[in-house]
Design a protein around this motif. Structure first.
Motif: not given
Length: 87
Positions: A20-28, A32-38, A52-57
């Protein structure tokens, strides 16, 4: 090779709270949200193939409000979804 990147895959799986912490840190951009690119950049840093495919899914699977982003409220669901990737 990127600075600070060892090129090694993580052995085993991470605990949910750490993931969870790692995913939150990806919000560059700090919105407060993760985009597909992030998410894609983050998954690539884990050494996952087809990031890219995994992020989209992942977004399609966990985006409850349909805004195309993963919000703070949806991070727990992302963690559950991503646990099958053996991160």
């Amino acid at each position: 090779m990127r600075k600070g990147w060892s090129g090694r895959r993580i052995e085993g799986t991470l605990p949910d709270n750490q993931m969870n912490g790692i995913f939150r840190a990806l919000d560059t951009n700090g919105d407060g949200k993760l985009s597909r690119k992030e998410l894609k950049v983050g998954l690539k840093s884990f050494g996952l193939r087809f990031a890219g495919v995994r992020a989209k899914r992942a977004i399609r699977h966990v985006d409850a409000n349909g805004d195309g982003m993963i919000s703070e409220d949806e991070i727990d669901e992302l963690t559950k979804y991503a646990s099958k990737w053996r991160i």
